[in-house]
Design an enzyme around this catalytic site. Structure first.
Site, short mmCIF file in Angstrom:
data_model
loop_
_atom_site.label_atom_id
_atom_site.label_comp_id
_atom_site.label_asym_id
_atom_site.label_seq_id
_atom_site.Cartn_x
_atom_site.Cartn_y
_atom_site.Cartn_z
N ASN A 176 -32.85 -8.42 -2.84
CA ASN A 176 -33.75 -8.36 -1.69
C ASN A 176 -33.06 -7.91 -0.41
OD1 ASN A 176 -32.22 -10.58 -1.05
ND2 ASN A 176 -33.94 -11.99 -0.80
N LYS A 177 -31.80 -7.50 -0.49
CA LYS A 177 -31.05 -7.16 0.72
C LYS A 177 -31.31 -5.71 1.14
CE LYS A 177 -29.22 -11.20 1.31
NZ LYS A 177 -29.90 -11.93 0.25
#
Length: 386
Positions: A176-177
């Site tokens: 999710n970065k």
């Protein structure tokens, strides 16, 4: 469903993975080294060490800098649990520190100073939501008291200044970065000797790797320290090289979307200080805009707001539940009270923010949030006649 976060993966990543298969070398090799060098250059650092996760990187940084049993490390509670876990992994004790304010959910310098003791040896600064803390104030605090500064820069890849605050900094490439390798991370350090120790500890404390021995650069190896298996593989490095090249454009898009959120919320009348939504980080500061947190009105039912948004195909999330309230830490660190952190955690809501979005998506989320807040408004109790 409009997701809170969404990785961007495509043909370039597929081609990069296929090239690793075709080359036949899938463990730590040339691509890992190229990613280390490229990431370091992008962040103004002389070098970096790729690792299997940000958690592994935090563990390595603490170990390489000599933290251990009997030491205390100041940490925020408004973070992912790995920040505090890494302190326990080296046998040290995390000491939880409150945030500056509801509109500035970064670790409070005044509370950190109040909780410093003779056993305090380090501070882990978390760049929450991708926003950087005040470098000069924290460096002065660390130098005045002989403390080690470590940056948990999991949210801050690509931000100018990230990695330049602490003695070491650790970045995340989780799914999710802002850039991803699925799992993975990167460590930088101010002292080259510290970085080389991190590199040594990453692979069992071995003085050479398999590729070095294969190519004749080493005939054998020694083990000089008790290390770990925290290496990155060639597949993840190949994806990382593609993602890193796109990171500046993606971060610029995130910044534009975050600015659009602020304008849209203001136009919709949702930002009204204590009686309405609070937007953290009102003053400009460097940020990767990793997440878009808002603080709901104090009397809003967050669960009902999230359900109402989900009914409109909008995912939301909470970043984070305060670490000191988890069972593990209530037992290990009893009696901790962090009023601002607890209030922020009770009211915070993360809205969708990622480069696949456009201005129309932001406006749609804002409209849906306004409607959800009306639906979630507490129903006043009818007065009972005497």
């Amino acid at each position: 469903m409009l997701l809170v976060s969404e990785p961007i993966l495509g043909d370039e990543e597929k081609a990069a993975l296929a090239a690793v298969v075709d080359d036949g070398w899938i463990t730590m090799g040339d691509r890992v080294r190229r990613l280390e060098q490229a990431f370091a250059q992008a962040h103004g650092q002389p070098d970096a060490v790729a690792v299997s996760s940000c958690t592994a990187g935090l563990h390595l940084a603490l170990a390489a800098l000599g933290l251990g049993p009997g030491d205390e490390v100041l940490v925020p509670s408004m973070t992912f649990v790995a920040t505090a876990n890494s302190v326990l992994h080296v046998g040290a004790t995390p000491v939880f520190v409150d945030i500056e304010g509801l509109d500035l959910p970064l670790m409070s310098l005044s509370d950190a100073a109040a909780k410093r003791t003779g056993r305090t040896r380090a501070v882990i600064l978390v760049h929450y939501a991708g926003y950087l803390p005040d470098r000069e104030r924290w460096r002065a605090f660390a130098q005045a008291h002989g403390l080690i500064l470590i940056e948990d820069a999991a949210h801050a890849a690509g931000v100018t200044g990230a990695g330049a605050i602490g003695d070491a900094a650790v970045f995340s490439f989780y799914g999710n970065k802002n850039m991803t390798t699925a799992e993975g991370g990167m460590v930088t350090a101010r002292d080259p000797a510290t970085l080389e120790r991190i590199r040594l500890l990453r692979a069992h404390g071995m003085t050479s790797g398999t590729q070095q021995r294969l190519t004749g650069h080493a005939s054998g190896y020694d083990v000089t320290a008790l290390g770990f298996n925290y290496r990155m593989d060639e597949f993840r490095a190949a994806i990382g090289l593609v993602q890193l090249a796109r990171l500046p454009a993606w971060n610029a898009k995130r910044q534009a979307l975050a600015a659009r959120y602020h304008r849209s919320l203001e136009r919709g009348g949702l930002e009204r200080g204590g009686s309405g939504i609070v937007l953290p980080f009102p003053e400009p500061r460097p940020s990767a805009n990793h997440i878009m947190p808002v603080l709901l009105p104090a009397d809003a039912d967050r669960t009902r707001v999230m359900q109402a948004l989900r009914a409109r195909d909008i995912q939301t999330s909470v970043h984070y539940a305060p670490v000191h309230r988890f069972t593990l830490y209530r037992e290990r660190c009893p009696g901790v009270s962090l009023p601002l952190t607890e209030e922020f955690a009770r009211r915070t809501l993360s809205l969708p923010l990622h480069p696949r979005m456009d201005d129309g998506d932001v406006d749609a989320v804002t409209r849906a949030l306004a409607q959800a807040l009306v639906q979630a408004r507490p129903v006043p109790c009818e007065e009972t006649p005497p």
